[in-house]
Scaffold this active site. Sequence first.
Site, PDB file in Angstrom:
ATOM      1  N   ARG A  50      48.580  43.426  31.630  1.00 24.11           N
ATOM      2  CA  ARG A  50      49.836  44.006  32.124  1.00 24.11           C
ATOM      3  C   ARG A  50      50.947  42.967  32.161  1.00 24.11           C
ATOM      4  O   ARG A  50      52.121  43.297  32.036  1.00 24.11           O
ATOM      5  CB  ARG A  50      49.590  44.642  33.505  1.00 24.11           C
ATOM      6  N   LYS A  57      36.049  35.009  34.440  1.00 28.63           N
ATOM      7  CA  LYS A  57      35.075  36.094  34.348  1.00 28.63           C
ATOM      8  C   LYS A  57      33.661  35.532  34.442  1.00 28.63           C
ATOM      9  O   LYS A  57      33.429  34.381  34.071  1.00 28.63           O
ATOM     10  CB  LYS A  57      35.218  36.798  32.989  1.00 28.63           C
TER      11      LYS A  57
HETATM   12  N1  BES Z   1      40.410  42.876  29.338  1.00 29.39           N
HETATM   13  C1  BES Z   1      40.081  43.205  30.668  1.00 29.39           C
HETATM   14  C2  BES Z   1      39.665  44.659  30.821  1.00 29.39           C
HETATM   15  C3  BES Z   1      38.285  45.011  30.335  1.00 29.39           C
HETATM   16  C4  BES Z   1      37.164  44.621  31.051  1.00 29.39           C
HETATM   17  C5  BES Z   1      38.126  45.780  29.227  1.00 29.39           C
HETATM   18  C6  BES Z   1      35.911  44.990  30.611  1.00 29.39           C
HETATM   19  C7  BES Z   1      36.869  46.165  28.793  1.00 29.39           C
HETATM   20  C8  BES Z   1      35.766  45.755  29.474  1.00 29.39           C
HETATM   21  C9  BES Z   1      41.275  42.992  31.582  1.00 29.39           C
HETATM   22  O1  BES Z   1      42.099  41.939  31.231  1.00 29.39           O
HETATM   23  C10 BES Z   1      40.721  42.669  32.931  1.00 29.39           C
HETATM   24  O2  BES Z   1      40.091  41.664  33.058  1.00 29.39           O
HETATM   25  N2  BES Z   1      40.965  43.557  33.890  1.00 29.39           N
HETATM   26  C11 BES Z   1      40.466  43.361  35.197  1.00 29.39           C
HETATM   27  C12 BES Z   1      41.539  43.785  36.157  1.00 29.39           C
HETATM   28  C13 BES Z   1      41.242  43.431  37.586  1.00 29.39           C
HETATM   29  C14 BES Z   1      41.268  41.933  37.779  1.00 29.39           C
HETATM   30  C15 BES Z   1      42.277  44.099  38.460  1.00 29.39           C
HETATM   31  C16 BES Z   1      39.220  44.233  35.347  1.00 29.39           C
HETATM   32  O3  BES Z   1      39.201  45.345  34.830  1.00 29.39           O
HETATM   33  O4  BES Z   1      38.268  43.771  35.963  1.00 29.39           O
HETATM   34 MN    MN Z   2      41.473  40.107  32.022  1.00 28.95          MN
END
Ligand code: BES
Ligand code: MN
Length: 498
Positions: free
Chosen positions: A353, A279
């Site tokens: 997931r 991230k």
């Molecule tokens: N934990 C995150 C989702 C999230 C992001 C929650 C920001 C709250 C605020 C999750 O694990 C994630 O990183 N999801 C990705 C999925 C993508 C790579 C398809 C996302 O939402 O960017």
């Molecule tokens: Mn994630």
Amino acid sequence: MKYFTTTSKASRRAVDCVIVGVYKRGKLGVGAADIDAASKGHIRNLIKSGDVSGAAGRVAVLAALPGVKAARVVVVGLGKSGGLDAIAFRKAVAAATRAIADTKTRQILNCLSLEPVSNCDPYYLARHTVECIGDALYRFDQMKSGRKKPAMPLHTIGLAIAKRGDAAKATRGAEHGDGISAGVSLAKDLGNLPANVCTPSYLARVAKKLASGNGKLSTRILNESEMKKLGMGSLLSVTAGAVEPAKLIVMQYKGAGSDKPVVLVGKGVTFDTGGISLKPGAGMDEMKYDMCGAASVIGTMAAITKMKLPINVNVVVPAVVNMPAGNATNPGDIVKSMSGQTIEVLNTDAEGRLILCDALTYSRRFKPAAIIDVATLTGACVVALGNHRCAIYSNDDGLQDEIFASSKSSEDIGWPMPMGDQYALQLKSNFADMANIGGPGGGSVTAACFLGKFTDGMNWAHLDIAGVAWRSGAQKGATGRPVPLLSEFLLSRAGVLP
Ligand code: BES
Ligand code: MN
Ligand code: ZN
């Protein structure tokens, strides 16, 4: 917390604090009118001088009013007369409580429950009162050093009711509110704790501790080698790069003999760096909140055990850290889930997931009456619904409606979202049974569809709580949501709502 209900006048009870309300244009609420009469026009005079106002959210604390037995009266603005709904009622109780949070108040009598509030009976008015007072008094200072401000020594909440016949309902509402408030507090604490304290092992210890001394609740912790034996290749691929060991936390509450249980599954990523699909740095600290699904199902377990609900409930929490490392999972790696289905991990940041699918497969052994997973699953959900409503997905329209209804009556609101083959097709992989991401469109929906591939034949729902589990900015902190929603659902299933 102790409770009492009362039909006596606001001015007549010798408590540390009474809460009363005034509307815009100087209209006094029931409690305020009585205080005004008993104090020979004090409230009306303060409205004239501008010190008390009916504007929603305005609060005045009046100490030692003549003719009034209570030590202090909190007068809170209720907005336009006739317009009070549950949201406004909750805001008013919270604002009034915050105004006296630094005082030595031991008893509060809330007279706002004498006002007409749309769609709220004495049960919900009492429950909202207790929940909101708990919410407003919540503090997280366990990580601060030095002397801490002592908490308000509140031990009794009084609930004003219009007639004696409402007492039983109000008392039950207060008891349920107390249970839910305890669950919300625990969920907030777990969410707010940093990832160097709140590890998968820490969550496991909290779950163990909840069960100790409770004959109806048991907790079992599975370690990585046990998960490996079960074939949880998908879950284990997320923890591959982490030093902290992953845990599968399994709690079983037996409040109703041999009934099939409701199973709650909570995403417990105690820190989500994104893994090799790292991230960006800005705001990454907030990924300590990526275990708020886990916190909410453990908090709900705390709530229902406190309420001693006659229902069977199991909680399953896959708890991991998502880290990049030499031995971390690479984008493109293909892993095998416990269900036997293979997954191409195109993005290691779509890890929620990957742990939930194995936890859902594991949960089949309980033959759930219904299974609900709760997860801070996608940023896309925040884009879709903002910070107000969680997303409600299900493979069963009846269950989706039931959860939506629970979200409305608990004021922990969600919104029904679609699923379907068109979305599921976005998860096609050239190399495995499915990919773990579905492309740029409908990210929250395709994440739900991914989970749906593991829930065939189960009565299943999924809550994406990414937008509601915590607040950012100056008020940064966990909200404890959706403990109220889940508790409401279980109260309703247990048949104990009035
Ligand atoms: N934990 C995150 C989702 C999230 C992001 C929650 C920001 C709250 C605020 C999750 O694990 C994630 O990183 N999801 C990705 C999925 C993508 C790579 C398809 C996302 O939402 O960017
Ligand atoms: Mn994630
Ligand atoms: Zn995540």
